[in-house]
Design an enzyme around this catalytic site. Structure first.
Site, PDB file in Angstrom:
ATOM      1  N   HIS A  96       8.322 -26.460  -1.464  1.00  0.00           N
ATOM      2  CA  HIS A  96       7.675 -27.570  -2.166  1.00  0.00           C
ATOM      3  C   HIS A  96       6.529 -27.083  -3.037  1.00  0.00           C
ATOM      4  CE1 HIS A  96       9.918 -30.616   0.245  1.00  0.00           C
ATOM      5  NE2 HIS A  96      10.053 -29.541   1.017  1.00  0.00           N
ATOM      6  N   GLU A 148       0.822  -1.217   0.000  1.00  0.00           N
ATOM      7  CA  GLU A 148       0.000   0.000   0.000  1.00  0.00           C
ATOM      8  C   GLU A 148       0.852   1.260   0.000  1.00  0.00           C
ATOM      9  OE1 GLU A 148      -4.347  -0.956   1.985  1.00  0.00           O
ATOM     10  OE2 GLU A 148      -3.040   0.405   3.049  1.00  0.00           O
ATOM     11  N   LYS A 193     -14.198  -0.230  -3.763  1.00  0.00           N
ATOM     12  CA  LYS A 193     -15.343   0.142  -2.910  1.00  0.00           C
ATOM     13  C   LYS A 193     -16.379   0.891  -3.742  1.00  0.00           C
ATOM     14  CE  LYS A 193     -12.523   0.798   1.224  1.00  0.00           C
ATOM     15  NZ  LYS A 193     -11.988   1.798   2.141  1.00  0.00           N
TER      16      LYS A 193
END
Ligand code: PA5
Length: 445
Positions: free
Chosen positions: A308, A287, A422
């Site tokens: 792995h 951010e 949003k």
């Protein structure tokens, strides 16, 4: 104190590439100190560790003691900067199986309000049935959908299960001093509340009540945590010479690697307890730096587990990565490699050795393999997983993030991109006030 090893990264850079950034790094440090940098209204975290008072810590501890006394379970409702730090610290310091094998000496700490999953909420509510639970509702804005939704559900359940009067004692709000739904509800209901300072952004807020209250509720020593951060605040001050300043070295090195085409930083640990620290770090750096078409992409792995799965890519994929390993010098427990009569797996040669010493050889072998594969390797060594070391690590990453972002040429303290989803979500949901966006977005479907 934690230490930083950079030689196995600088070997991939032209001589003097890191030192060449000293001037820019010192300028960034000074800009933080004198508040002349972009985002300077969000610098409250900078001297937070050294300015937290004993009274404030005592107030937080008293609130935590009340919750610990009245609750067997505490749900921390928050998202992003309003929960990742608390979770990172609690998991780093705690017993991995605490929530399964809880002996009652500490409340179970659960997290909610960080997704919009109906199944998650239903299963959480089911788990909380018949439990004496409390809620720490953390939201600076008080309007974040994920957190507000969880709080609505949990508050009702808490009131129904425990009665309004007890609910008022076991619901705590951490929010803005004056604004927002969480503040209004807290004041109306008389909940104990703490303030998220205006000048501290979410991702830099772990040393405010946002992180400190849940951490104290989990039974950890917030005074030692803050002390560790304060020690790192001193060790990383601008007057500490560049060569001795861990924060400046890391910030310069990251920028030098980025300029050399290393666009992805992978944070790696060899302790599953640090998984959520990875998540906190990803938010902090993602951010802060990912804007204006720039920024190192913060990725993370838990090793040896992910050797792995992601190991192949790290060893052999596109050479645009570097790796930063958090190494814990001392394990908390002792487990010896056991003997097996049949020795079918051929591992009896390790018999009697501490498992941690095997882990350390895995770490060293991985480092050498990745260097051979062209991956610059930075190593952060922390003495052990305790409050003091974790406090140092938090402040180290925070300050290096601020410096790094400024050297990169972005405002490390805003997050304008987070609003886009949003806006779309509210337009799609038909939120009042979003009529025009609603029309426009529906036309795109
Ligand atoms: O770092 C940030 O600012 C964000 O991650 C916020 O913490 C997150 O969006 C939650 O916001 P709020 O505390 O307002 O609910």
């Amino acid at each position: 104190m934690i230490t930083l090893e950079t030689a196995k990264a600088t070997q991939f850079l032209p001589a003097g590439a890191v030192e060449a950034l000293e001037g820019q790094v010192k300028t960034a440090q000074q800009a933080l100190e004198d508040g002349s940098c972009p985002g300077n209204d969000y610098l409250g975290w900078l001297h937070l560790p050294s300015s937290i008072t004993q009274e404030h810590l005592a107030d937080l501890q008293a609130c935590a003691n009340t919750l610990r006394e009245l609750c067997d379970t505490i749900v921390v409702a928050g998202i992003g900067g309003s929960y990742l730090g608390a979770r990172a610290v609690i998991e780093a310091l705690g017993n991995t199986f605490e929530w399964l094998a809880n002996d009652g000496s500490n409340p179970v700490i659960l997290f909610a309000g960080n997704n919009i999953s109906e199944d998650y909420l239903a299963e959480l509510q089911d788990y909380l049935k018949n439990r004496k639970f409390g809620i720490i509702n953390i939201s600076k804005s008080g309007t974040t959908t994920e957190t507000a939704l969880a709080f609505r559900l949990l508050r009702k359940q808490c009131e129904d299960q425990r009665g309004i009067e007890t609910a008022r004692k076991v619901i705590v709000a951490i929010t803005d001093a004056k604004r927002g739904a969480a503040r209004i509800t807290a004041d109306k209901e008389g909940y104990k509340s703490f303030i998220i300072p205006d000048n501290v952004g979410g991702r830099f807020s772990v040393l405010t009540p946002v992180g400190l209250l849940p951490i104290a509720c989990a039974g950890f020593d917030i005074t030692k945590l803050v002390q560790g951060a304060a020690d790192m605040e001193r060790a990383s001050a601008p007057e500490v010479p560049f060569a001795d300043n861990l924060v400046e070295q890391y910030a310069a090195l990251r920028n030098a690697l980025y300029q050399a085409g290393k666009k992805i930083e992978i944070l790696a640990n060899f302790q599953p307890k640090l998984h959520s620290m990875n998540e906190w770090w990803k938010q902090l750096y993602g951010e802060s730096e990912g804007k204006n078409g720039k920024g190192i992409f913060p990725a993370a792995v838990d090793l040896t587990t992910d050797l792995h799965s992601m190991g192949q890519w790290i060893q052999d994929g596109e050479r645009t990565i570097f790796e930063t390993v958090i190494s814990v010098a001392e394990a908390r427990h002792t487990v010896l490699f056991p003997h097996d009569e049949e020795n079918l797996d051929g591992l009896n040669f390790l018999e009697g050795r501490r498992v941690d010493s095997v882990n350390k050889m895995a770490e060293l072998g991985t480092q050498l393999a990745h260097i051979d594969g062209g991956v610059p390797n930075v190593r952060i060594v922390i003495p052990r997983l305790d409050e003091h070391a974790i406090g140092q690590l938090i402040y180290f990453f925070e300050r290096a993030c601020g410096v790094s972002g400024l050297v990169l040429g972005v405002n490390p303290f805003d997050q304008p991109g987070v609003e886009d989803y949003k806006r779309n979500m509210f337009a799609l949901l038909g939120k009042p006030g979003y009529e025009a966006q609603s029309e426009a977005i529906k036309a795109r479907l």
